[in-house]
Every structure is written in structure tokens, then in C-alpha cells.
Design a protein around this motif. Structure first.
Motif, PDB file in Angstrom:
ATOM      1  N   LYS A   7       0.848  -1.195   0.000  1.00  0.00           N
ATOM      2  CA  LYS A   7       0.000   0.000   0.000  1.00  0.00           C
ATOM      3  C   LYS A   7       0.890   1.254   0.000  1.00  0.00           C
ATOM      4  N   PRO A   8       0.378   2.416  -0.389  1.00  0.00           N
ATOM      5  CA  PRO A   8      -0.883   2.606  -1.100  1.00  0.00           C
ATOM      6  C   PRO A   8      -0.763   1.998  -2.494  1.00  0.00           C
ATOM      7  N   MET A   9      -1.853   1.439  -3.018  1.00  0.00           N
ATOM      8  CA  MET A   9      -1.732   0.650  -4.247  1.00  0.00           C
ATOM      9  C   MET A   9      -1.247   1.482  -5.419  1.00  0.00           C
ATOM     10  N   ALA A  10      -1.540   2.774  -5.405  1.00  0.00           N
ATOM     11  CA  ALA A  10      -1.213   3.615  -6.567  1.00  0.00           C
ATOM     12  C   ALA A  10      -1.108   5.063  -6.134  1.00  0.00           C
ATOM     13  N   THR A  11      -0.812   5.932  -7.097  1.00  0.00           N
ATOM     14  CA  THR A  11      -0.692   7.363  -6.778  1.00  0.00           C
ATOM     15  C   THR A  11      -1.891   8.165  -7.288  1.00  0.00           C
TER      16      THR A  11
END
Length: 341
Positions: free
Chosen positions: A96-100
């Protein structure tokens, strides 16, 4: 039954303390590949586990032996590496976080669906014993209507934990994208969503970077969250709790108060307004402090979802919903407005 062959991409602290030991301890897993831009790191683990070492994730993904990967890289690389892995036919467990961004998260979810592969995000707070018990208490209705909550996740900062110390990628916006809010805050948005069984609809936040020198990301944040049913509460995420860790959550409800990880002796306490109380000692919550490296159960759930062909408990959609609360908090802090999620 043949074992799931796993590659670990990124051999820093989260891999060292969580992913590698949990994969190694799982009887259904064989770790066959390690990748890190620091060749010695990957090679050291490869030697230890009789696996192959890579400095390029693209090369690792060409290895047809690999069934699944753990993505343990800086945050900005989570989406591109996960998407490449899914397109290469690998199941993905992503930190995590999975993406931006929501767009990146959507692209990860789409890649998993298109390729028929599992995508799980490593939110481990759901699997803590006190949190699982708390969810069952909330679902039972024993607390009645929940009015409010407060949750905090703070410690002295990733320099005490990261493989690169104070020179860590955690402090570099181009690699981390977000600081304490992405490192710690997103864990708590995921936990709260899981516990209350509702989505958050509005966020107001102050997200500051005041405690760490030579850092370009936030290190102190306080958010106010409002849920679908009108439950309100605060979430604090900090790298400036210098006397020890706070990982507590408290619910204020119609019939009493429930405290999670808020007391050194009891991981769950319910104090009812009728004078009754219950205290549960359910073991320690995992922590970065020495001797607190307990199994997070993340790998266990990920591998089980592959073997049983089930949707992982923290699938891409779940990861995205928890990320969106954090993105809304950033927007709120920048615009000085309440933001709808």
C-alpha cells in the motif's frame, strides 16, 4: 499439489520483515526470484533461498516459472510494476498505497480482470485479532448506533525502519508521492471501512510536512471523515510520534465505548453505559519495533485466494476505495475545502 512459485520485487524493509518471511513460512509457496536495483540485496536473498536474482523487474517477469509476485517497491512504482506483472500472467500482491491516483488504481484493476489474475493490496490491519473481533461486535449490534470515532497511526518515522535510513525513498516525493498519509493513513482508512461496513463520503484535512528535514512529503496529518450514514470521526497519521507508536482506534456509540489497541494490557475493551465491560487480550498488533514482527496474515490470504480461486479479501477495488479517501484528504488540504470522495 504443486507450490505457488513467487518472485519478490523490491528487497527493502517491507520485503525483509513481512513478505519474504511470510512467503517462506507458507507451505504452499516456493520463492524462486528476487529483484532489487541494489544487486547485492537481491543476490543475498537469492543465495539464501536458492532462487534467481534480478536487477530488472522486466527480466524477472519474463521468467515463466514465476506464478505470483510481491511488489515491495517505492509507491510510485506500484502501479506500473503491478500492471506489467498482471499482463505477464502473474498474480500480484502489492504494497500500500496501491497507486498514486484513482486512474492508476483503475488500470491495475482492469489488468487483473483482463488477465484473470488475482490482485491483492497488503492492508494488514483487517487481519489483526482485535480488529476482527471488533468487526463482529459492531455487526452484532451490541454497541447500537455508532456516532463517532477516532483513529491514529503514528511512530517516529520510516528512517528507523527503512533499509536506507534517513536517505530513504519514503522522503522523496517523486518516489513516495505521499508521506505519512500513504504509509500509515491509508491503513486506517482501510481498517475503518472494514470495521463500519460503510464508505466515507466527505473528508476535511490538514496535511503538513513539519517534522522531517530534507523531506518533500507530509509527515503529520489530521483528517475529519464522514461516512454514508453520518458517522464522523478523526484520523491522524504521523511520523512525529517520537516516544513510541500509537496504533489505536476508539468508537463512541449509543451503548458505550469500544477501544482497540488503546491499552497496553488489553487489545480490545468495551465499556458499556450500563456499567458492564469486557476486556480482551488478543495478542500484540504487528509493529516495526523489535520483537513485534508478528505474522500479518497478508501472504496467507493472498496465497489462499490463488489456490481456492477466490477474490482476495483486500482486492483492487477495496484498495482503491481506501486510497480515494487519502486522495480526498490531500485535495482538502490543498484547497482548504471539504472534499466529497
Amino acid at each position: 499439489m504443486s507450490k505457488i512459485k513467487v518472485g519478490v520485487i523490491g528487497c527493502g524493509s517491507i520485503a525483509k520483515h513481512r513478505h519474504i518471511p511470510e512467503h517462506a513460512a507458507n507451505e504452499n509457496v516456493e520463492i524462486v526470484a528476487f529483484c532489487d536495483i541494489v544487486e547485492e540485496r537481491a543476490q543475498e536473498y537469492a543465495d539464501q533461498y536458492n532462487a534467481k536474482a534480478y536487477t530488472s523487474f522486466e527480466e524477472l517477469l519474463k521468467n515463466e516459472e514465476v506464478d505470483a509476485v510481491s511488489v515491495c517497491t517505492p509507491n510510485s512504482l506500484h502501479a506500473p510494476i503491478s500492471i506489467a506483472a498482471l499482463n505477464a500472467g502473474k498474480h500480484v500482491l502489492c504494497e500500500k498505497p496501491m497507486a498514486t491516483s484513482a486512474e492508476e488504481a483503475d488500470a491495475m484493476i482492469a489488468a487483473a480482470e483482463k488477465n484473470g489474475k488475482k490482485l491483492m493490496i497488503a492492508h494488514n490491519q483487517r487481519f489483526v485479532a482485535s480488529h476482527a473481533k471488533a468487526r463482529s461486535i459492531i455487526e452484532s449490534g451490541a454497541l447500537g448506533k455508532i456516532y463517532s470515532f477516532r483513529t491514529a497511526f503514528g511512530h517516529g518515522g520510516p528512517e528507523n525502519w527503512s533499509a536506507d535510513g534517513s536517505n530513504s525513498w519514503f522522503f522523496k516525493k517523486e518516489l513516495a508521492f505521499i508521506g505519512a498519509m500513504g504509509d500509515l493513513g491509508v491503513h486506517k482508512t482501510d481498517l475503518l471501512r472494514y470495521l463500519i461496513g460503510e464508505e466515507f463520503t466527505e473528508v476535511a484535512a490538514f496535511v503538513e510536512g513539519s517534522a522531517k528535514e530534507n523531506s518533500t512529503v507530509d509527515d503529520n496529518a489530521v483528517c475529519i471523515l464522514k461516512s454514508e450514514s453520518g458517522m464522523i470521526g478523526t484520523l491522524a497519521a504521523s511520523w512525529a510520534y517520537n516516544g513510541g507508536e500509537d496504533n489505536s482506534t476508539v468508537f463512541y456509540a449509543e451503548n458505550g465505548i469500544m477501544r482497540l489497541e488503546d491499552d497496553p494490557n488489553f487489545s480490545l475493551i468495551v465499556e458499556y453505559k450500563n456499567g458492564n465491560s469486557e476486556r480482551h487480550s488478543l495478542g500484540v498488533i504487528q509493529s516495526n519495533e523489535e520483537g513485534q514482527q508478528t505474522d500479518t496474515h497478508v501472504v496467507e490470504h493472498f496465497i489462499a485466494s490463488i489456490l481456492d480461486d477466490m477474490t482476495p479479501p483486500v482486492c483492487g477495488n477495496e484498495g482503491k476505495k481506501s486510497l480515494q479517501v487519502i486522495l480526498a484528504a490531500l485535495k482538502s488540504s490543498e484547497t482548504k475545502q471539504i472534499v466529497r470522495v
